[in-house]
Design an enzyme around this catalytic site. Structure first.
Site, PDB file in Angstrom:
ATOM      1  N   LYS A 172       0.852  -1.194   0.000  1.00 49.43           N
ATOM      2  CA  LYS A 172       0.000   0.000   0.000  1.00 49.43           C
ATOM      3  C   LYS A 172       0.880   1.234   0.000  1.00 49.43           C
ATOM      4  O   LYS A 172       1.503   1.578   1.003  1.00 49.43           O
ATOM      5  CB  LYS A 172      -0.932   0.043   1.215  1.00 49.43           C
ATOM      6  CG  LYS A 172      -2.005   1.110   1.017  1.00 49.43           C
ATOM      7  CD  LYS A 172      -2.386   1.877   2.257  1.00 49.43           C
ATOM      8  CE  LYS A 172      -1.686   3.167   2.507  1.00 49.43           C
ATOM      9  NZ  LYS A 172      -1.917   4.279   1.588  1.00 49.43           N
ATOM     10  N   GLU A 247      10.273   2.109  10.313  1.00 52.65           N
ATOM     11  CA  GLU A 247      11.276   3.147   9.985  1.00 52.65           C
ATOM     12  C   GLU A 247      10.547   4.472  10.087  1.00 52.65           C
ATOM     13  O   GLU A 247       9.745   4.808   9.211  1.00 52.65           O
ATOM     14  CB  GLU A 247      11.816   2.950   8.565  1.00 52.65           C
ATOM     15  CG  GLU A 247      12.471   1.613   8.304  1.00 52.65           C
ATOM     16  CD  GLU A 247      13.758   1.408   9.083  1.00 52.65           C
ATOM     17  OE1 GLU A 247      14.391   2.395   9.493  1.00 52.65           O
ATOM     18  OE2 GLU A 247      14.106   0.233   9.306  1.00 52.65           O
ATOM     19  N   CYS A 281      13.400  11.865   6.031  1.00 47.56           N
ATOM     20  CA  CYS A 281      13.491  11.419   7.425  1.00 47.56           C
ATOM     21  C   CYS A 281      14.879  11.741   7.974  1.00 47.56           C
ATOM     22  O   CYS A 281      15.056  11.881   9.176  1.00 47.56           O
ATOM     23  CB  CYS A 281      13.213   9.930   7.513  1.00 47.56           C
ATOM     24  SG  CYS A 281      14.168   8.979   6.337  1.00 47.56           S
ATOM     25  N   GLU A 379       9.670  16.832  14.708  1.00 44.92           N
ATOM     26  CA  GLU A 379       9.952  16.747  13.275  1.00 44.92           C
ATOM     27  C   GLU A 379       8.999  17.666  12.514  1.00 44.92           C
ATOM     28  O   GLU A 379       7.780  17.521  12.616  1.00 44.92           O
ATOM     29  CB  GLU A 379       9.762  15.299  12.804  1.00 44.92           C
ATOM     30  CG  GLU A 379      10.180  15.098  11.362  1.00 44.92           C
ATOM     31  CD  GLU A 379       9.930  13.675  10.872  1.00 44.92           C
ATOM     32  OE1 GLU A 379       8.826  13.151  11.111  1.00 44.92           O
ATOM     33  OE2 GLU A 379      10.841  13.099  10.255  1.00 44.92           O
TER      34      GLU A 379
HETATM   35  P1  NAP Z   1       2.348   8.628   7.467  1.00 48.38           P
HETATM   36  O1  NAP Z   1       1.257   9.634   7.486  1.00 48.38           O
HETATM   37  O2  NAP Z   1       2.587   7.840   8.685  1.00 48.38           O
HETATM   38  O3  NAP Z   1       1.992   7.659   6.231  1.00 48.38           O
HETATM   39  C1  NAP Z   1       2.862   6.643   5.810  1.00 48.38           C
HETATM   40  C2  NAP Z   1       2.033   5.555   5.153  1.00 48.38           C
HETATM   41  O4  NAP Z   1       1.173   4.984   6.120  1.00 48.38           O
HETATM   42  C3  NAP Z   1       1.126   6.041   4.030  1.00 48.38           C
HETATM   43  O5  NAP Z   1       1.016   5.036   3.056  1.00 48.38           O
HETATM   44  C4  NAP Z   1      -0.192   6.239   4.756  1.00 48.38           C
HETATM   45  O6  NAP Z   1      -1.305   6.212   3.893  1.00 48.38           O
HETATM   46  C5  NAP Z   1      -0.174   5.052   5.681  1.00 48.38           C
HETATM   47  N1  NAP Z   1      -1.016   5.167   6.869  1.00 48.38           N
HETATM   48  C6  NAP Z   1      -1.476   6.282   7.470  1.00 48.38           C
HETATM   49  N2  NAP Z   1      -2.235   5.947   8.548  1.00 48.38           N
HETATM   50  C7  NAP Z   1      -2.243   4.594   8.601  1.00 48.38           C
HETATM   51  C8  NAP Z   1      -2.837   3.646   9.484  1.00 48.38           C
HETATM   52  N3  NAP Z   1      -3.595   4.023  10.524  1.00 48.38           N
HETATM   53  N4  NAP Z   1      -2.635   2.344   9.250  1.00 48.38           N
HETATM   54  C9  NAP Z   1      -1.874   1.917   8.230  1.00 48.38           C
HETATM   55  N5  NAP Z   1      -1.296   2.776   7.349  1.00 48.38           N
HETATM   56  C10 NAP Z   1      -1.467   4.088   7.549  1.00 48.38           C
HETATM   57  O7  NAP Z   1       3.723   9.284   7.050  1.00 48.38           O
HETATM   58  P2  NAP Z   1       4.009  10.251   5.805  1.00 48.38           P
HETATM   59  O8  NAP Z   1       3.516  11.607   6.139  1.00 48.38           O
HETATM   60  O9  NAP Z   1       3.535   9.617   4.539  1.00 48.38           O
HETATM   61  O10 NAP Z   1       5.592  10.224   5.736  1.00 48.38           O
HETATM   62  C11 NAP Z   1       6.375  11.109   6.439  1.00 48.38           C
HETATM   63  C12 NAP Z   1       6.984  10.433   7.648  1.00 48.38           C
HETATM   64  O11 NAP Z   1       7.725   9.287   7.228  1.00 48.38           O
HETATM   65  C13 NAP Z   1       7.985  11.310   8.372  1.00 48.38           C
HETATM   66  O12 NAP Z   1       7.806  11.173   9.759  1.00 48.38           O
HETATM   67  C14 NAP Z   1       9.337  10.733   7.947  1.00 48.38           C
HETATM   68  O13 NAP Z   1      10.372  10.986   8.854  1.00 48.38           O
HETATM   69  C15 NAP Z   1       9.006   9.281   7.846  1.00 48.38           C
HETATM   70  N6  NAP Z   1       9.978   8.571   7.010  1.00 48.38           N
HETATM   71  C16 NAP Z   1      10.855   7.722   7.627  1.00 48.38           C
HETATM   72  C17 NAP Z   1      11.825   7.066   6.887  1.00 48.38           C
HETATM   73  C18 NAP Z   1      12.785   6.123   7.534  1.00 48.38           C
HETATM   74  O14 NAP Z   1      13.349   5.292   6.836  1.00 48.38           O
HETATM   75  N7  NAP Z   1      13.020   6.199   8.836  1.00 48.38           N
HETATM   76  C19 NAP Z   1      11.901   7.283   5.503  1.00 48.38           C
HETATM   77  C20 NAP Z   1      10.993   8.159   4.916  1.00 48.38           C
HETATM   78  C21 NAP Z   1      10.029   8.793   5.684  1.00 48.38           C
HETATM   79  P3  NAP Z   1      -1.881   7.597   3.270  1.00 48.38           P
HETATM   80  O15 NAP Z   1      -0.829   8.126   2.395  1.00 48.38           O
HETATM   81  O16 NAP Z   1      -3.080   7.155   2.545  1.00 48.38           O
HETATM   82  O17 NAP Z   1      -2.172   8.495   4.439  1.00 48.38           O
END
Ligand code: NAP
Length: 489
Positions: A172, A247, A281, A379
């Site tokens: 997904k 992650e 990130c 963040e």
């Molecule tokens: P996010 O809102 O947590 O979403 C990530 C993914 O999870 C998306 O596919 C999202 O779908 C899905 N999602 C949201 N709520 C969910 C739930 N309740 N159950 C299952 N899946 C769910 O994060 P983001 O805003 O896309 O990404 C930014 C974050 O990612 C930042 O905090 C960044 O630091 C972190 N990140 C970490 C790394 C690492 O390797 N450590 C790398 C890149 C990014 P939708 O898009 O449909 O909401």
């Protein structure tokens, strides 16, 4: 363009007839109509993966690797076209989009190569005529949930090691950037991946992602995204004892010592803080500068940052693209207000701008930031950097460690003692010496400590650990009952 779900080797419409729009964040043009998965579609995707698992896991890994090698070559052939599409969908500037696609290419080749390794261990037994070894088994049906900031690299970081290990998958992708995952899946389909081995469902996280997390047939969930979602996934998946790898976010420090090469440090901070519009990130969001050089560093950083050009990432002259969507834009603007209210000084930027109809925010520098301010701890995930002063290295490391995250970190110093002290003391999964906080290479472990994750690592051979289970095997060829721990002298 209309993009369907991929279930059991077929591109199918949403069974609920629902869809959502994919928007170019620079121009606000609609670039695709995306079919939205219903609960029924997620269930079909998981069932298809379950059906495909036996045959795929029974295929010798070097044979599985042939498909990945073919996919890697196709990705390479399409690199320029995919990079262009990535910039249109996600906004990052073209040269960074090429890097994102290159990461996917590198990971695909790397994982394919692992098809002839997937090593276990052999070790002597404590008893005679007995052989001991470990081997790796796939986990089963695995759910992959990915964010939007590396729209092809992160799906590849998960899909390729998971496939070479013999798992069947349900992916997904983030709702802001599904097209790059769709293109990746199309490539794997064309490369000969058997039906059902990789399924793709799009739709909102809490619903579609939640249905994956709650499906009993899913044995492991690999998630990259925010801390908040990661915590939820961990607790929900834990109820079924699923293997979970997380992650999550970062608040990554760059320490600049008084003996640093300042030109190098300023280049690194600009690249780390404003590359990908700060939406990494591993973004350098805190710069902890030795007080002796703080005024000079600040002046030069502001002067250099002023020269960055904002605009459409397709324009090769542009340095900084848009942020991903309006809620992200509002979140960044809110953090800037918080920073001002907390008493930090805005040295540059701080406003939304409109070089194009999309979501743009000026590269922003805060000075006079104290470690306990929210802008120094939370963040922001945008082009905002906080400058903090420190009197010596111990104080700088103390500040660096004073946040809940621990992903990447960096120190600029010409003194080897400072460098090694930082390597030893900084609480982070990654430390760079005389380089910025970004720039991970795919054949090394990637991940963080503290709230950045739950201890797993992607990349390198640790990615294989993420997607396999270890079986320990004892072969007793003595022909008699031998009792470990007991039948020894
Ligand atoms: P996010 O809102 O947590 O979403 C990530 C993914 O999870 C998306 O596919 C999202 O779908 C899905 N999602 C949201 N709520 C969910 C739930 N309740 N159950 C299952 N899946 C769910 O994060 P983001 O805003 O896309 O990404 C930014 C974050 O990612 C930042 O905090 C960044 O630091 C972190 N990140 C970490 C790394 C690492 O390797 N450590 C790398 C890149 C990014 P939708 O898009 O449909 O909401």
């Amino acid at each position: 363009m209309e993009y369907k779900l991929f279930i059991n080797g077929e591109w199918v419409e949403s069974s609920a007839g629902e869809s959502f729009d994919d928007i170019n964040p620079a121009t606000l043009e609609k670039i695709g109509k995306i079919h939205k998965a219903s609960d029924e579609d997620v269930k079909s995707a998981v069932d298809s993966a379950e059906d495909a698992f036996d045959s795929w896991s029974g295929t010798p890994a070097p044979q599985r690797a042939k498909i990945l090698f073919r996919a890697a070559r196709m990705l390479e052939e399409r690199k320029e076209e995919l990079s262009h599409l990535l910039t249109v969908e996600m906004g990052k500037v073209l040269k960074e989009a090429r890097g994102d696609v290159q990461e996917a290419i590198d990971m695909t080749y790397y994982a394919a190569g692992e098809g002839r390794r997937l090593f276990g261990e052999t070790t002597p037994s404590e008893l005679p005529e007995k052989f001991c070894m470990t081997l790796r088994r796939p986990i089963g049906v695995v759910g992959l949930i990915t964010p939007w900031n590396f729209p092809i690299a992160i799906p590849a970081w998960k899909i390729m090691p998971a496939l070479i290990a013999g798992n069947a998958l349900v992916l997904k992708p983030a709702s802001d950037t599904p097209i790059m995952s769709i293109e990746l899946v199309k490539i794997l389909e064309k490369a000969g991946l058997p039906k059902g081995v990789l399924n793709l469902v799009m739709g909102e996280g809490s619903k579609v992602g939640g249905a994956i997390v709650h499906n009993k047939k899913i044995r492991a969930v690999s998630f990259t995204g925010s801390l908040e979602t990661g915590k939820w996934i961990m607790s929900e998946a834990g109820k079924d004892m699923k293997k979970v790898s997380l992650e999550l976010g970062g608040k990554n420090p760059v320490i600049v010592m008084d003996d640093a090469n300042l030109d190098l440090a300023i280049d690194g901070v600009i690249w780390g803080a404003f590359g990908t519009t700060g939406q990494r990130c591993t973004a350098a969001s805190r710069v902890i500068v030795h007080e002796k050089i703080l005024p000079a560093f600040q002046k030069r950083l502001v002067e250099r940052t002023k020269k960055l050009r904002l605009g459409n990432g397709l324009d090769e002259a542009v340095d900084v693209g848009p942020v991903i969507n309006s809620s992200q834009l509002q979140k960044i603007a809110k953090y800037v207000e918080t920073g001002k209210n907390e008493g930090a000084k805005l040295a540059l930027g701080g406003k939304t701008v409109k070089p194009l109809p999309g979501y743009f925010f000026e590269p922003t520098i805060f000075t006079g930031v104290a470690p306990d301010m929210r802008i120094a701890r939370e963040e922001i995930f945008g082009p905002v950097v906080s400058l903090l002063g420190a009197g010596n290295l111990d104080e700088a490391i103390h500040i660096a460690n004073s946040v809940e995250y621990g992903l990447s970190s960096s120190i600029y110093t010409e003194n080897i003692k400072n460098a090694f002290k930082a390597i030893e003391k900084i609480e982070a999964g990654i430390t760079y010496i005389n380089a910025s906080t970004i720039g991970a290479e795919i054949h090394l472990p990637f991940g963080g400590v503290k709230s950045t994750g739950n201890g797993t690592r992607e990349g390198g051979t640790t990615a294989i650990d993420e997607f396999t289970e270890i079986k320990t095997v004892y072969v007793d060829y003595s022909g008699k009952l031998q009792k470990a721990q007991i039948d020894i002298e």
